[in-house]
Motif scaffolding. Structure first.
Motif, PDB file in Angstrom:
ATOM      1  N   CYS A  21      26.505  25.897   2.247  1.00 42.23           N
ATOM      2  CA  CYS A  21      25.656  24.699   2.343  1.00 42.23           C
ATOM      3  C   CYS A  21      24.873  24.821   3.635  1.00 42.23           C
ATOM      4  O   CYS A  21      25.441  24.710   4.731  1.00 42.23           O
ATOM      5  N   CYS A  22      23.604  25.083   3.521  1.00 40.27           N
ATOM      6  CA  CYS A  22      22.799  25.309   4.723  1.00 40.27           C
ATOM      7  C   CYS A  22      21.368  24.876   4.487  1.00 40.27           C
ATOM      8  O   CYS A  22      20.883  24.801   3.363  1.00 40.27           O
ATOM      9  N   GLN A  24      17.603  25.867   4.741  1.00 41.59           N
ATOM     10  CA  GLN A  24      16.985  27.193   4.711  1.00 41.59           C
ATOM     11  C   GLN A  24      15.517  27.099   4.365  1.00 41.59           C
ATOM     12  O   GLN A  24      15.034  26.105   3.823  1.00 41.59           O
ATOM     13  N   ALA A  25      14.842  28.200   4.692  1.00 48.41           N
ATOM     14  CA  ALA A  25      13.437  28.394   4.354  1.00 48.41           C
ATOM     15  C   ALA A  25      13.230  29.886   4.157  1.00 48.41           C
ATOM     16  O   ALA A  25      13.803  30.717   4.878  1.00 48.41           O
ATOM     17  N   ALA A  26      12.412  30.289   3.189  1.00 52.18           N
ATOM     18  CA  ALA A  26      12.205  31.700   2.850  1.00 52.18           C
ATOM     19  C   ALA A  26      10.730  32.059   2.972  1.00 52.18           C
ATOM     20  O   ALA A  26       9.859  31.183   2.938  1.00 52.18           O
ATOM     21  N   ALA A  27      10.493  33.370   3.127  1.00 56.00           N
ATOM     22  CA  ALA A  27       9.126  33.913   3.204  1.00 56.00           C
ATOM     23  C   ALA A  27       8.328  33.222   4.302  1.00 56.00           C
ATOM     24  O   ALA A  27       7.229  32.704   4.078  1.00 56.00           O
ATOM     25  N   ILE A  28       8.889  33.221   5.501  1.00 61.60           N
ATOM     26  CA  ILE A  28       8.234  32.571   6.622  1.00 61.60           C
ATOM     27  C   ILE A  28       7.297  33.561   7.309  1.00 61.60           C
ATOM     28  O   ILE A  28       7.669  34.710   7.583  1.00 61.60           O
ATOM     29  N   PRO A  38       9.832  24.152   8.460  1.00 58.34           N
ATOM     30  CA  PRO A  38      10.622  23.123   7.763  1.00 58.34           C
ATOM     31  C   PRO A  38      11.773  23.762   6.991  1.00 58.34           C
ATOM     32  O   PRO A  38      11.601  24.780   6.314  1.00 58.34           O
ATOM     33  N   LEU A  39      12.952  23.159   7.112  1.00 56.84           N
ATOM     34  CA  LEU A  39      14.145  23.635   6.419  1.00 56.84           C
ATOM     35  C   LEU A  39      14.573  22.595   5.390  1.00 56.84           C
ATOM     36  O   LEU A  39      14.516  21.385   5.637  1.00 56.84           O
ATOM     37  N   LYS A  40      15.032  23.053   4.227  1.00 52.01           N
ATOM     38  CA  LYS A  40      15.421  22.158   3.148  1.00 52.01           C
ATOM     39  C   LYS A  40      16.825  22.500   2.660  1.00 52.01           C
ATOM     40  O   LYS A  40      17.269  23.636   2.750  1.00 52.01           O
ATOM     41  N   VAL A  41      17.496  21.483   2.122  1.00 52.07           N
ATOM     42  CA  VAL A  41      18.806  21.668   1.530  1.00 52.07           C
ATOM     43  C   VAL A  41      18.998  20.626   0.422  1.00 52.07           C
ATOM     44  O   VAL A  41      18.466  19.510   0.511  1.00 52.07           O
ATOM     45  N   VAL A  54      22.637  29.256  13.630  1.00 49.20           N
ATOM     46  CA  VAL A  54      21.342  29.646  13.068  1.00 49.20           C
ATOM     47  C   VAL A  54      21.402  31.127  12.720  1.00 49.20           C
ATOM     48  O   VAL A  54      21.868  31.956  13.529  1.00 49.20           O
ATOM     49  N   CYS A  55      20.936  31.473  11.521  1.00 49.02           N
ATOM     50  CA  CYS A  55      20.891  32.857  11.075  1.00 49.02           C
ATOM     51  C   CYS A  55      19.461  33.200  10.662  1.00 49.02           C
ATOM     52  O   CYS A  55      18.895  32.535   9.781  1.00 49.02           O
TER      53      CYS A  55
END
Length: 483
Positions: A21-22, A24-28, A38-41, A54-55
């Motif tokens: 459960c984290c 995350q954001a992809a293709a930044i 912006p991060l979403k969950v 943070v990873c």
């Protein structure tokens, strides 16, 4: 490879946490300078969450960093909710508009959900045009199919409710929904726009029934076509003494009354006379006149002990040899009591009720008389007017005088234990051990009031002219008396 000092951690701290459960954001794509990512969950459960690590993944490398001060946030889950407005300030007897609002909550509502609405006795409900689909409709229940509602959205169902005028003022609406195991309950408080009362008036043997409508709200209503019906008998009819085709208006500051004469038959009059009053009422608003139909109000009346049994006539006369009544001088109050309808209540108590600042009653103010049929009973008392002017004649009140009869069980018990005088050894004035003192006490009479209309006072509101007290004085001058 040259690394930033803040990214260098000890081997013991370079352990990757569970990122099930984290945020995350992809293709930044990073640009030179500061970047806002912006991060979403989508959490699966509500609760309190904390950001600890943070990873950052670049190709096959992972960069880990602990959050020095953990950031916490709460995840909540709103269930669908239902509200009904307004729930107070409503009027019974007319159509009232209310709204049923359904909020979808966090998950939304799927299309095709069915809700059922049930109302209490005396309350009817109808749904006006809306996005929902009506499946079944009766006077006291509705079954409605809802459309799809997105998360955080809502749907409003406009309703028309009508509560009967003669029903209780508290009503309940129960809503059964698929997403809740228990029904929603809404309590409605409705007040009547007007109330009805009645009064029986007497003029000798004639009877008149007055029905009064009291306005209870600021809104105005028109009332037409008042009717009074006699139930369960054809021997009695009623005659209206109202203005034909009159349109009455009632509100909080204006009442209206109607009156009928009861055409009684002394030979066939029932002991209890059931009557029913009806009237047509409507709101006085222009839009209501067009779209709302008129409604009928019904009010039941049951008259018992309504026949005139006695009449009372009273008048005040000056003392013998005096022409006028004068304040401070004795006068005579004459009371005549006559039986107007055959009855078993022939033992009566009369009471003279005088206004003390105006009259003084000399002697006894009450007494017992036995009234005989076809005869007039007369009572005379001495009264003294205390002031001059047109004084109301003292009121005479009649009531039943009932002598209590000793109970049969007491009488039998007394007869069983009482000994003949020759055999009794109990001293005179004492009670024997076998006999209760209560058996030796005389029966205690009681007083019982007549019902309204059973006694007709012919002298009610009559007045007597009383001259003021004489203030003349005599003075002797030179052997002559000057008055």
């Amino acid at each position: 490879m040259d690394s930033h000092p803040s990214l260098i951690q000890k081997d013991t701290d370079a352990t990757k946490e569970d990122f099930v459960c984290c945020l995350q954001a992809a293709a930044i794509v990073l640009h030179p300078g500061s970047n806002l990512v912006p991060l979403k969950v989508k959490p699966e459960a509500k609760g309190n969450y904390a950001l600890k690590q943070v990873c950052i993944e670049i190709s096959s490398m992972e960069f880990l960093q602990w959050v020095t001060v953990p950031k916490c946030f709460d995840v909540i889950c709103d269930e669908p909710s239902v509200s009904l407005t307004p729930d107070a300030g409503l009027l019974a007897g007319i159509v009232q508009n209310v709204e049923l609002r359904i909020d979808s909550g966090s998950h939304g509502l799927v299309e095709g959900l069915v809700i059922k609405m049930v109302v209490s006795t005396g309350l009817s409900v109808q749904m006006k045009t809306s996005a929902a689909t009506m499946l079944a409709e009766t006077e006291d229940s509705l079954r409605v199919q809802l459309p799809a509602v997105s998360p955080g959205g809502s749907i409003v169902l406009p309703l028309d409710i009508v509560a009967a005028l003669d029903s209780h003022r508290k009503h309940k609406i129960m809503l059964f929904c698929a997403w809740s195991s228990a029904p929603y309950e809404f309590l409605l408080s409705l007040r009547s726009p007007f109330t009805i009362s009645h009064s029986l008036h007497t003029a000798g043997q004639q009877k008149f029934l007055q029905v009064l409508l009291h306005g209870e709200c600021a809104e105005s209503f028109s009332v037409v076509q008042p009717q009074l019906y006699v139930l369960d008998t054809d021997a009695i009819t009623v005659t209206s003494i109202n203005i034909p085709d009159q349109i009455g208006v009632i509100n909080k500051e204006q009442n209206i009354s109607f009156m009928w004469k009861l055409n009684l038959d002394p030979q066939q009059d029932p002991d209890v006379l059931p009557l029913q009053f009806t009237v047509i009422y409507k709101r006085l608003k222009e839009e209501e006149e067009v779209v709302r139909p008129s409604r009928k109000c019904t009010y039941s009346v049951s008259l018992a002990n309504y026949k005139t049994l006695y009449s009372v006539t009273s008048h005040v006369e000056p003392a013998s040899g005096v022409t006028f009544c004068r304040a401070g001088h004795m006068c005579r109050l004459h009371v005549q009591i006559a039986m107007m309808f055959t009855t078993t209540d022939v033992s009566l108590m009369y009471e003279v009720i005088a206004d003390q600042p105006m009259w003084a009653v000399c002697g006894r103010t009450a007494g017992i008389i036995m009234v005989k049929e076809d005869s007039v009973n007369q009572v005379s008392l001495d009264v003294m007017p205390l002031v001059g002017g047109y004084l109301p004649v003292p009121e005479v009140k009649l009531s039943k005088y009932i002598r209590e009869e000793r109970r049969d069980s007491e009488t039998e018990n007394s007869e069983q234990h009482d000994l003949p005088p020759a055999q009794s050894s109990t001293p005179r004035g004492a009670f024997s051990g076998k006999q209760s003192p209560a058996h030796c006490l005389p029966p205690v009479p009681r007083q019982e009031s007549f019902s309204k209309g059973q006694v007709y006072n012919k002298s009610q509101a009559m007045q007597v002219h009383v001259l003021p007290a004489s203030n003349t004085s005599s003075l002797e001058l030179g052997g002559h008396v000057v008055v």
